[in-house]
Design an enzyme around this catalytic site. Structure first.
Site, PDB file in Angstrom:
ATOM      1  N   TYR A  79      -5.076  -4.713  -7.443  1.00 40.18           N
ATOM      2  CA  TYR A  79      -4.925  -4.733  -5.913  1.00 40.18           C
ATOM      3  C   TYR A  79      -4.374  -6.033  -5.447  1.00 40.18           C
ATOM      4  O   TYR A  79      -3.442  -5.884  -4.770  1.00 40.18           O
ATOM      5  CB  TYR A  79      -6.157  -4.189  -5.251  1.00 40.18           C
ATOM      6  CG  TYR A  79      -6.064  -4.504  -3.798  1.00 40.18           C
ATOM      7  CD1 TYR A  79      -5.349  -3.502  -3.008  1.00 40.18           C
ATOM      8  CD2 TYR A  79      -6.824  -5.482  -3.127  1.00 40.18           C
ATOM      9  CE1 TYR A  79      -5.352  -3.650  -1.710  1.00 40.18           C
ATOM     10  CE2 TYR A  79      -6.806  -5.694  -1.950  1.00 40.18           C
ATOM     11  CZ  TYR A  79      -5.940  -4.846  -0.910  1.00 40.18           C
ATOM     12  OH  TYR A  79      -5.646  -5.231   0.326  1.00 40.18           O
ATOM     13  N   TYR A  87      -2.211  -1.138  11.140  1.00 45.38           N
ATOM     14  CA  TYR A  87      -3.653  -1.320  11.557  1.00 45.38           C
ATOM     15  C   TYR A  87      -4.040  -0.514  12.623  1.00 45.38           C
ATOM     16  O   TYR A  87      -3.950   0.549  12.640  1.00 45.38           O
ATOM     17  CB  TYR A  87      -3.776  -3.062  11.806  1.00 45.38           C
ATOM     18  CG  TYR A  87      -3.211  -3.854  10.525  1.00 45.38           C
ATOM     19  CD1 TYR A  87      -3.719  -3.851   9.239  1.00 45.38           C
ATOM     20  CD2 TYR A  87      -2.100  -4.667  10.740  1.00 45.38           C
ATOM     21  CE1 TYR A  87      -3.384  -4.526   8.307  1.00 45.38           C
ATOM     22  CE2 TYR A  87      -1.561  -5.563   9.486  1.00 45.38           C
ATOM     23  CZ  TYR A  87      -2.079  -5.329   8.276  1.00 45.38           C
ATOM     24  OH  TYR A  87      -1.790  -6.184   7.498  1.00 45.38           O
ATOM     25  N   VAL A 128      -0.058  -8.969   6.372  1.00 41.03           N
ATOM     26  CA  VAL A 128      -0.651 -10.140   7.045  1.00 41.03           C
ATOM     27  C   VAL A 128       0.333 -11.316   6.950  1.00 41.03           C
ATOM     28  O   VAL A 128       0.034 -12.466   7.561  1.00 41.03           O
ATOM     29  CB  VAL A 128      -1.908 -10.609   6.645  1.00 41.03           C
ATOM     30  CG1 VAL A 128      -2.762  -9.645   7.307  1.00 41.03           C
ATOM     31  CG2 VAL A 128      -2.246 -10.509   4.988  1.00 41.03           C
ATOM     32  N   LYS A 172       0.863  -1.107  -0.147  1.00 37.30           N
ATOM     33  CA  LYS A 172       0.055   0.202  -0.012  1.00 37.30           C
ATOM     34  C   LYS A 172       0.838   1.218  -0.048  1.00 37.30           C
ATOM     35  O   LYS A 172       0.426   2.363  -0.382  1.00 37.30           O
ATOM     36  CB  LYS A 172      -0.914  -0.033   1.283  1.00 37.30           C
ATOM     37  CG  LYS A 172      -1.963  -1.247   1.031  1.00 37.30           C
ATOM     38  CD  LYS A 172      -2.724  -1.525   2.474  1.00 37.30           C
ATOM     39  CE  LYS A 172      -3.891  -2.480   1.968  1.00 37.30           C
ATOM     40  NZ  LYS A 172      -4.343  -3.424   2.996  1.00 37.30           N
TER      41      LYS A 172
HETATM   42  N1  GLU Z   1      -4.514  -9.280   0.587  1.00 40.52           N
HETATM   43  C1  GLU Z   1      -5.053  -8.711   1.929  1.00 40.52           C
HETATM   44  C2  GLU Z   1      -6.189  -8.169   1.865  1.00 40.52           C
HETATM   45  O1  GLU Z   1      -6.373  -7.537   0.910  1.00 40.52           O
HETATM   46  C3  GLU Z   1      -3.959  -7.860   2.403  1.00 40.52           C
HETATM   47  C4  GLU Z   1      -4.327  -7.872   3.934  1.00 40.52           C
HETATM   48  C5  GLU Z   1      -3.199  -7.132   4.621  1.00 40.52           C
HETATM   49  O2  GLU Z   1      -1.699  -7.658   4.581  1.00 40.52           O
HETATM   50  O3  GLU Z   1      -3.544  -6.287   5.540  1.00 40.52           O
HETATM   51  O4  GLU Z   1      -7.252  -8.505   2.708  1.00 40.52           O
END
Ligand code: GLU
Length: 543
Positions: free
Chosen positions: A304, A356, A374, A179
């Site tokens: 994405y 987060y 994650v 991101k």
């Molecule tokens: N591919 C995961 C999702 O979009 C990313 C999650 C993450 O690393 O926060 O849910």
């Protein structure tokens, strides 16, 4: 595919050329630094060992010509005996890479005492490895199957000093760490005003994939799923899907020092099959009119998920983090990947939203921009100093790597790198060291500062130095202490302060003089009286 920005930027952000060329004569001194063990001769292995200790590794593109030169000069078998370089041969071998080699030899790189940082990282890795708490992400089988014991830490400074420990060659998916770069790419292409017409910049206070939007119906910020999906809607809209993906992968490659990044197709396929929440976010945003007109939602969601499935190892992620720490310029290649403004915006949002719904707590305790994913990845940026990548798959309840968070905690315990450590300083009170200082630099500067403050009678400055763990009876090369200088200059309140702090009342300088002698010589009778009393010295008769 658009031409990626490339070429060397000669701005001040590029440090590799920052060192002034020391000229032929002092290059001989640099040779002498390397050749300490065998004066007049230098083995290439010794040169590489010293560079390695400073964090300049053999595969560093900034010493490529030197390595090639040395390899050409190695005696071909069956010839035996080590190749030894004279000062002239050393100059010839290093002539294309003098800047970085000289700075490494002279301890002038971003972390001058790199071996101390390495020792700390080795200790931290060893200690934190014992922590087996948390659980790997299990929402797709590909992540659930990852060996949870794996654990790697890599560091890269803004001068390209690198060190890695643990499973640093194992690839893992970027997941949410993607991101960061997605957001930077939108800023580079459209500028912040346009980008933030489609995405906010406030922490959401909610989980990363929560079905929630701000009052304007936009994603809260680019560091959560909805915002990152929006970034993907904005990146290179005119290109086809393959070129858009290549553009992102190429950007990671450039940030990471030029080594190609991977792609985990099974993670991608699995994520795509289980992406109900991300689809829900996409449709909700479309319903609210958040996307730019003409956005292809399905293509955006696939893009994405592809970005999340890019793979790197911690060595690459640390260099990418160091590129952010270095205002967008890769320290190894000097490639100006992002503008300083772009990086500034990205680091701001990483600081407030990157971890987060632990972001506030992380900002409080660690005080540095970071982004986790994650897969157990954690990318940490110490602006103007270094990037750190940690990977360990077991996650805590917030979705952050358990060991990753612990490594950050321990680093901030050792070093004054929390953004606001600049207010509290280093030394005894905080127990923190400054990684920017040369070996012994803090002690030397402390003593100089102490003597200078004592000569001015500056009690407050002496108090501050004491708080920074500078011993108040420290002496300079001539054996002169703060008490000698305070007595010589007649600073009574400082003399009283020092004595009250328990400093030795009769230190002897290299000429055999004590503070009492200084007071007498300078005619400060009241001080002489005080020092004579304290030291039990019989008073001299008044002249
Ligand atoms: N591919 C995961 C999702 O979009 C990313 C999650 C993450 O690393 O926060 O849910």
């Amino acid at each position: 595919m658009p031409a990626a920005k490339s070429g060397k930027r000669t701005a001040t952000r590029s440090r590799a050329h920052g060192a002034a060329d020391r000229g032929g004569e002092s290059h001989a001194d640099v040779f002498a630094c390397f050749a300490q063990d065998s004066p007049g001769r230098l083995s290439p292995d010794r040169l590489l060992k010293v560079l390695n200790e400073a964090g300049i590794l053999r595969d560093d593109p900034r010493i490529a010509e030197t390595i090639a030169h040395l390899d050409r000069g190695r005696p071909a078998p069956p010839a035996t005996g080590p190749l030894l370089l004279t000062a002239e041969e050393f100059t010839a071998a290093t002539r294309h890479n003098r800047g970085i080699i000289e700075r490494a030899a002279c301890g002038e790189l971003a972390v001058p005492d790199f071996p101390a940082l390495v020792a700390d990282l080795q200790r931290i890795h060893e200690e934190v490895r014992a922590d087996r708490s948390g659980a790997v992400a299990s929402y797709i089988p590909q992540l659930a199957r990852v060996d949870p014991e794996q654990f790697a830490i890599s560091v890269c400074t803004v001068d390209g000093q690198r060190f890695s420990i643990g499973d640093a060659d194992v690839n893992f998916c970027l997941q949410s760490v993607s991101k960061t770069v997605g957001y930077c790419l939108t800023l580079e292409e459209h500028g912040p005003d346009t980008v933030h017409r489609h995405v906010g910049r406030e922490p959401s206070g909610q989980g990363f994939n929560e079905l929630t939007f701000n009052k304007a119906g936009l994603p809260h910020n680019p560091m959560i799923n909805a915002g990152a999906i929006m970034s993907c809607a904005l990146i290179q809209r005119g290109l086809d899907a393959a070129d858009r993906f290549d553009f992102v992968a190429e950007t990671w490659k450039r940030l990471a020092g030029g080594r190609s990044v991977g792609f985990n197709n099974s993670v991608y396929l699995s994520e795509r099959n289980t992406a109900d929440r991300n689809f829900a976010l996409g449709y909700s945003m479309r319903e609210r009119g958040a996307f730019p007109p003409g956005t292809d939602l399905l293509a955006t969601l696939e893009f994405y998920i592809q970005c999340c499935s890019i793979e790197v190892d911690t060595r690459q992620m640390a260099v990418a983090a160091a590129s952010l720490a270095n205002a967008g310029v890769c320290p190894l290649t000097e490639d100006p990947v992002f503008s300083a403004q772009t990086v500034r915006h990205c680091l701001s949002l990483m600081s407030s939203c990157g971890m987060y719904d632990f972001s506030g707590e992380f900002a409080f305790t660690i005080g540095l921009p970071a982004k986790s994913g994650v897969s157990g990845a954690l990318m940490l940026v110490v602006p103007q100093l270094m990037g750190i990548a940690i990977w360990s798959p077991r996650l805590d309840g917030h979705g952050n790597s358990v060991r990753g968070i612990e490594v950050c905690r321990r680093l901030v315990d050792c070093y004054n790198v929390h953004t606001y450590d600049l207010l509290t300083g280093t030394g005894a009170e905080t127990g923190k060291r400054d990684p920017r200082l040369k070996r012994h630099q803090s002690a030397t500067e402390g003593i100089v500062g102490l003597c200078f403050a004592a000569s001015r009678g500056d009690v407050n400055e002496i108090r501050r130095l004491a708080a920074c763990n500078i011993p108040l009876d420290a002496a300079d090369y001539d054996g002169r202490t703060a008490l000698h200088l305070a007595a010589a200059e007649g600073h009574r309140s400082l003399v009283e302060y020092l004595l009250a702090k328990g400093v030795d009342p009769r230190p002897v300088d290299r000429w055999g003089g004590t503070p009492l002698d200084d007071a007498n010589r300078s005619g400060h009778r009241d001080l002489a009286r005080l020092l004579a009393e304290v030291t039990g010295t019989p008073r001299r008769p008044a002249p």
